[in-house]
Design an enzyme around this catalytic site. Sequence first.
Site, PDB file in Angstrom:
ATOM      1  N   ARG A 104      63.307 -34.735  21.072  1.00 22.61           N
ATOM      2  CA  ARG A 104      63.819 -33.771  21.080  1.00 22.61           C
ATOM      3  C   ARG A 104      64.225 -33.110  22.783  1.00 22.61           C
ATOM      4  O   ARG A 104      63.836 -34.014  23.038  1.00 22.61           O
ATOM      5  CB  ARG A 104      63.687 -32.272  20.709  1.00 22.61           C
ATOM      6  CG  ARG A 104      64.256 -30.900  20.393  1.00 22.61           C
ATOM      7  CD  ARG A 104      65.120 -31.218  19.420  1.00 22.61           C
ATOM      8  NE  ARG A 104      65.238 -29.403  19.183  1.00 22.61           N
ATOM      9  CZ  ARG A 104      66.223 -29.063  18.761  1.00 22.61           C
ATOM     10  NH1 ARG A 104      67.371 -30.437  17.457  1.00 22.61           N
ATOM     11  NH2 ARG A 104      66.590 -28.168  18.157  1.00 22.61           N
ATOM     12  N   THR A 381      73.975 -34.244  11.315  1.00 20.40           N
ATOM     13  CA  THR A 381      72.461 -34.917  12.066  1.00 20.40           C
ATOM     14  C   THR A 381      72.858 -35.652  10.837  1.00 20.40           C
ATOM     15  O   THR A 381      73.203 -36.147  10.507  1.00 20.40           O
ATOM     16  CB  THR A 381      71.375 -33.382  12.442  1.00 20.40           C
ATOM     17  OG1 THR A 381      72.090 -32.659  12.219  1.00 20.40           O
ATOM     18  CG2 THR A 381      70.225 -34.581  11.664  1.00 20.40           C
ATOM     19  N   THR A 399      70.031 -36.280  16.200  1.00 22.98           N
ATOM     20  CA  THR A 399      71.036 -35.048  16.147  1.00 22.98           C
ATOM     21  C   THR A 399      71.533 -35.353  17.108  1.00 22.98           C
ATOM     22  O   THR A 399      70.987 -35.344  18.693  1.00 22.98           O
ATOM     23  CB  THR A 399      70.928 -34.175  15.756  1.00 22.98           C
ATOM     24  OG1 THR A 399      71.633 -32.991  15.139  1.00 22.98           O
ATOM     25  CG2 THR A 399      69.816 -33.556  16.022  1.00 22.98           C
ATOM     26  N   ASN A 401      73.295 -32.280  17.288  1.00 18.45           N
ATOM     27  CA  ASN A 401      73.381 -30.764  16.453  1.00 18.45           C
ATOM     28  C   ASN A 401      74.881 -31.362  15.750  1.00 18.45           C
ATOM     29  O   ASN A 401      74.689 -31.188  14.478  1.00 18.45           O
ATOM     30  CB  ASN A 401      73.504 -29.867  17.754  1.00 18.45           C
ATOM     31  CG  ASN A 401      73.393 -28.035  17.023  1.00 18.45           C
ATOM     32  OD1 ASN A 401      72.827 -28.314  16.149  1.00 18.45           O
ATOM     33  ND2 ASN A 401      73.341 -27.210  17.491  1.00 18.45           N
ATOM     34  N   ASP A 423      70.286 -24.232  19.743  1.00 21.15           N
ATOM     35  CA  ASP A 423      69.514 -24.029  18.265  1.00 21.15           C
ATOM     36  C   ASP A 423      68.358 -23.004  19.527  1.00 21.15           C
ATOM     37  O   ASP A 423      67.697 -22.313  18.558  1.00 21.15           O
ATOM     38  CB  ASP A 423      68.651 -25.304  18.083  1.00 21.15           C
ATOM     39  CG  ASP A 423      69.841 -26.190  17.108  1.00 21.15           C
ATOM     40  OD1 ASP A 423      70.287 -25.344  16.711  1.00 21.15           O
ATOM     41  OD2 ASP A 423      69.046 -27.065  17.234  1.00 21.15           O
ATOM     42  N   SER A 452      63.540 -26.900  16.259  1.00 18.68           N
ATOM     43  CA  SER A 452      64.691 -27.538  14.906  1.00 18.68           C
ATOM     44  C   SER A 452      64.408 -27.030  13.744  1.00 18.68           C
ATOM     45  O   SER A 452      63.511 -26.727  13.223  1.00 18.68           O
ATOM     46  CB  SER A 452      64.340 -28.916  15.951  1.00 18.68           C
ATOM     47  OG  SER A 452      64.561 -29.225  14.685  1.00 18.68           O
ATOM     48  N   GLY A 474      71.915 -28.218   9.197  1.00 20.12           N
ATOM     49  CA  GLY A 474      71.085 -27.667  10.437  1.00 20.12           C
ATOM     50  C   GLY A 474      69.552 -27.216   9.005  1.00 20.12           C
ATOM     51  O   GLY A 474      69.050 -27.159   8.785  1.00 20.12           O
TER      52      GLY A 474
HETATM   53  O1  DON Z   1      67.232 -29.983  15.228  1.00 18.43           O
HETATM   54  C1  DON Z   1      68.396 -28.729  14.107  1.00 18.43           C
HETATM   55  O2  DON Z   1      67.750 -28.155  13.348  1.00 18.43           O
HETATM   56  C2  DON Z   1      69.724 -28.957  14.199  1.00 18.43           C
HETATM   57  N1  DON Z   1      70.449 -29.628  15.706  1.00 18.43           N
HETATM   58  C3  DON Z   1      70.087 -29.623  12.955  1.00 18.43           C
HETATM   59  C4  DON Z   1      71.973 -29.962  13.152  1.00 18.43           C
HETATM   60  C5  DON Z   1      72.207 -30.423  11.463  1.00 18.43           C
HETATM   61  O3  DON Z   1      71.689 -30.764  11.281  1.00 18.43           O
HETATM   62  C6  DON Z   1      73.917 -30.415  11.450  1.00 18.43           C
HETATM   63  N2  DON Z   1      74.301 -31.527  10.495  1.00 18.43           N
HETATM   64  N3  DON Z   1      74.502 -30.870   9.945  1.00 18.43           N
END
Ligand code: DON
Length: 572
Positions: A104, A381, A399, A401, A423, A452, A474
Site C-alpha cells: 500500500r 481498482t 489500485t 484509487n 482514503d 483500504s 472502493g
Molecule cells: O483502497 C481502497 O479501498 C480504494 N482506494 C479502492 C478504490 C477503488 O476500488 C476504486 N474502484 N472502483
Amino acid sequence: MIRLTLFSFFLLLVFPAQAETPIIQYGDRFHPVVGRDGMVVSQERLASQIGADILARGGNAVDAAVATGFALAVTLPQAGNLGGGGFMLIYLAEQQKTIALDYREMAPAAAHRDLFLDDQGNVDKQKARFSHLSAGVPGTVAGLVEAQKNYGELSLAEVLKPAISLASGGIEVSYPLAYSLQRAEQRLKISQASAGYFFRADGSSMKPGDNWKQADLAKTLKRIAQRGADGFYRGPTAELIVDEMQRGGGLITHRDLQQYRVVERESVSGTFGDYTVVSMPPPSSGGVHLIQMLNILEGWDLKALGHNSADYLHRLIETMRRAYADRSEYLGDPDFYQVPVARLLAKPYAKLLREGVDLDKASLSSDIKPSLEQYQESPETTHYSVWDKHGNLVSNTYTLNFSYGSGISVKGAGFLLNNEMDDFSSKPGSPNAYGLVGKEANAIAGGKRPLSSMSPVILFKEGRPVLATGSPGGSTIITVVLQTLLNMMVFDMNVAEATAAPRIHHQWLPDLVILEPGIGADTRAKLKQMGHKVMPEPRVLGRTQSISNFGGPIFFGATDYRWPGGAAVPVN
Ligand code: DON
C-alpha cells in the site's frame, strides 16, 4: 454440494485424471472457463494472456502474477499501475502457507493531519483527490519486485519482458480502453504529461484499433528490469518523480522513495461452516470486516431464506451496516494505531451484533454506533487471480484509487500518480470519495498507510484452497466479495454464477441500500416496507476476477461481465 451431472460427466471424459467432480451442472446459466494446467483471470485480456503464457513456460503463480501486474500497468492505465499500491495474497502449496504482502502507498513524511483542510477547516476535495498532494509514495514496484524475488522462479527480467514489449511495440487500443480514456479526458488533460501520454499527438481521443506506444513507460520498465526496485525508487525514475512533485507542489522526496517498505503481514482468517476465509489484514479493512460479517451471518439459516429473497437481503444489509460502523472507528494503519482485530473477529462479538438485529424491520444507521465497547472481551481498482498447476496461487488487488488516479502523470516516466491520500480521513466525520467516514485511527500522518477496502481473498475447504477472488469498487469491495463467497458457500453456485448473481451494498453511512438491476421489484418493495432506504437508481457493483478449484487439476475461471474487457485465460 458436489453434483454429478451431464456437464461434469463430460468434464470427467475430457480430464480423466480429475479426482472429484466440480460444481458445474448442465443447465447452469453461466459457465466458467475451464483450464487444466493453470488459469489467469484479470480485467484485461492481453494481461491475462501474458500471465497464462508465463505459466505455460513453466513459471509459477507468482511469476505469472508479477508479469500480469506489470502488463496491466501498460494495457489498463486506469487501474493497472506503477504509481499506485495494493495487496497480494500468495498461497504456497508445498508449505501450505499464505503470505500477505502489503504494498500500500505510504503518506510522504511531510504529510500531516490537516493537509487537506482549507481556511474554514473544511476538506478541500480538489486538493485531496486531484493534486500532486493526493499522491502517496507508490508501493506497486516494490511489491511486485519483492514477490518475484522471494517467491518467483524466473528472473525479474523475464517476467518484465512482455510488459516492456507491449509498451515499446505498442498495443492495439481496445474498445473498452478507448471508451475509458474518452470518459476521463477532462481529468487527464489537467496534466500536460497525461495529455501527451493518453491522447493522439493532435490532442484527439484514441480510437479502437489505433496502435498505442508508451516509450517513456517502456524506459521506466527497462530500468526496473535492470536494477530491480532501485530502478524506480532511486536513479532516473526517482529524479523524474521528485521533479514532478516540485513542479506541481507535491510532497514526495527522494528520502520518501528510498524509505518505502513492503510489509509481509500475517493474514487474517476466519471460519464459516466447513470453510476457512483468508484475507488481507489492516491497513486493509477488507479482511477484518469480511470475516466479521460472515461471523454474524453464520448464525442464520441463509439457505432456507432463499438467495436474494427480501429476508436474506435484510439480514445482509443489517450486517453490513454494523460492520461499516465499526470500520469508521477502529480501522487504520496498524503501524500507527492499535486495531482491535482479535476482538472484532471474535464470534461472541458477532453474536452480540446479530442479536441486535430486528428480523422484520430495518434499523436506522443513526441508531447504530461502532459498538466494540459493548463487547467486553468475551470511479477504479483492479483485481486478478492466478493459479498454477502445482497448486500455488495469487490473489492480488492493486489500485491508483480513482480511475487514472489523480489524472497526473510523472513527466518523462510514463505513469500516472495515485490519489490514495483521499482514503485517509481528512476530517472526523467528513466522507471521502466513497462516502466513508473515519476518525483518529485513519487520520493523516507522515509515513502512515491510508485505510483500504481492498480485499483479496483465498477461500479454503478442509485445508485446501478452493477459490481466489477479489474486486474493485472502493467501499463496495468488501460487500461484493462477501456475496461472492456466500453464493458459493451457502447457495452452491459455480464461480460464474456466483459472479453474475445480482448484488447489493450498504455501508452504514449514508443510510442507503444499493440494489443491482436484477433484484426484483417485489423484493425491492418488501425491503422498503421493512424500512430500508433504497437508492432509487439501480447501479452495478464490483468487478470480480475469480478462479475456483474443487479438486483435481481443473480450474474454473470467471471474469465479471458487468464491464467488458476482462478474460479468464486457461493453460491447457
Ligand atoms: O483502497 C481502497 O479501498 C480504494 N482506494 C479502492 C478504490 C477503488 O476500488 C476504486 N474502484 N472502483
